[in-house]
Design an enzyme around this catalytic site. Structure first.
Site, PDB file in Angstrom:
ATOM      1  N   SER A  72      52.874  56.758   5.294  1.00 17.59           N
ATOM      2  CA  SER A  72      53.861  56.437   6.336  1.00 17.59           C
ATOM      3  C   SER A  72      55.190  56.014   5.707  1.00 17.59           C
ATOM      4  O   SER A  72      55.797  56.776   4.985  1.00 17.59           O
ATOM      5  CB  SER A  72      53.299  55.354   7.262  1.00 17.59           C
ATOM      6  N   ASP A  78      49.652  62.287  15.862  1.00 24.92           N
ATOM      7  CA  ASP A  78      50.345  61.121  15.306  1.00 24.92           C
ATOM      8  C   ASP A  78      51.293  60.523  16.339  1.00 24.92           C
ATOM      9  O   ASP A  78      52.182  61.210  16.840  1.00 24.92           O
ATOM     10  CB  ASP A  78      51.125  61.536  14.057  1.00 24.92           C
ATOM     11  N   HIS A 105      47.419  58.473  13.090  1.00 28.06           N
ATOM     12  CA  HIS A 105      48.356  58.254  11.985  1.00 28.06           C
ATOM     13  C   HIS A 105      47.702  57.897  10.651  1.00 28.06           C
ATOM     14  O   HIS A 105      48.032  58.475   9.617  1.00 28.06           O
ATOM     15  CB  HIS A 105      49.329  57.150  12.406  1.00 28.06           C
TER      16      HIS A 105
END
Length: 265
Positions: free
Chosen positions: A87, A204, A234
């Site tokens: 991320s 996501d 995610h």
């Protein structure tokens, strides 16, 4: 900073965590890599986890880049070295590669934040622009909900009781993050030619997967792989099917170690 050493010493994997979270959430992943013969270096980024200073706040995104630079310096350079970022940690890894161009044998990006979903509206962006100048350290509620990042009920339950997960972020942190995202796209040509694996969650709710694909198609690595995990949220390494994700990443790493000729498999 934490360091797990394996007697096999096949390679070193440096793990960079994402926004709002901390290195402790990667303990299981780090131990799996260690058990498979790899040294692992990971830790809390500035303003997150157990680090000193104001939580959820940084003055410059370069603080993250400098932290990862120090972790890389600790790695055994006689063996292959890999960078794994999730991320926002993926954004950090992108910027590390673009700015520092370190000597690594492979990069793994997990649902990298090349574009974020549910960001500030245009009117709110205007407000943050002003606040960033007059009161950059003011904190606002972070858009983190455990149910948005994983389908794993055990992880969700743990996250809801985790005191180290950040609930608020500063205006400056937000602006610096957005600036880094823009640079990761505009300076995609600066990413060095290293083996690259990008793994993206198919469902996501945190990052824009289309931006991830856009970045991937533009990056000039001769050896690159894009893997999308349909239906995954995610945090692909925390999903119920996490073993499949781990094995996919492990195969990539083992292949690069074999090709590098620095380790023995």
């Amino acid at each position: 900073m934490k360091r797990l050493n394996s007697n096999q010493n096949l390679a070193t994997i440096v793990i960079v965590h994402g926004a709002f979270e901390h290195a402790g959430r990667y303990q299981s992943l780090a131990e799996s890599f260690r058990d498979d013969g790899f040294n692992v270096i990971y830790g809390d980024l500035p303003g997150q986890g157990s680090t000193e200073g104001k939580k959820g706040h940084i003055k410059k995104f370069e603080a993250y880049i400098d932290t990862v630079r120090k972790w890389l310096q600790i790695a055994d350079s006689s063996r292959p070295v890999f960078l794994l970022g999730h991320s926002m940690g993926g954004t950090v890894v992108m910027r590390v590669m673009q700015e520092l161009k370190p000597s690594v044998d492979g990069v793994i990006l997990s649902s990298p934040a090349v574009g974020i979903l549910n960001g500030a509206s245009k009117s709110l962006e205007a407000v943050t622009h002003v606040m960033n100048k007059v009161w950059p350290s003011v904190l606002v509620k972070a858009p983190f909900k455990p149910e948005y990042v994983t389908r794993n009920p055990d992880v969700i339950a743990n996250d809801k009781q985790d005191p180290l997960i950040i609930e608020k972020i500063s205006i400056r942190w937000y602006k610096e993050f957005r600036k880094a995202i823009k640079k990761s796209l505009s300076e995609v040509g600066e990413f060095p030619n290293v083996p690259l694996l990008v793994m993206q969650a198919g469902e996501d709710y945190m990052v824009d997967s289309e931006k991830t694909k856009e970045w991937f198609h533009k990056v000039g690595c001769q050896e690159k792989t894009y893997k999308e995990w349909p239906g995954f949220y995610h945090e692909i390494f925390n999903e119920p099917e996490q073993e499949n994700v781990y094995n996919f990443a492990l195969n990539f790493i083992n292949l690069q170690v074999k090709q590098a000729g620095k380790g023995e498999l």
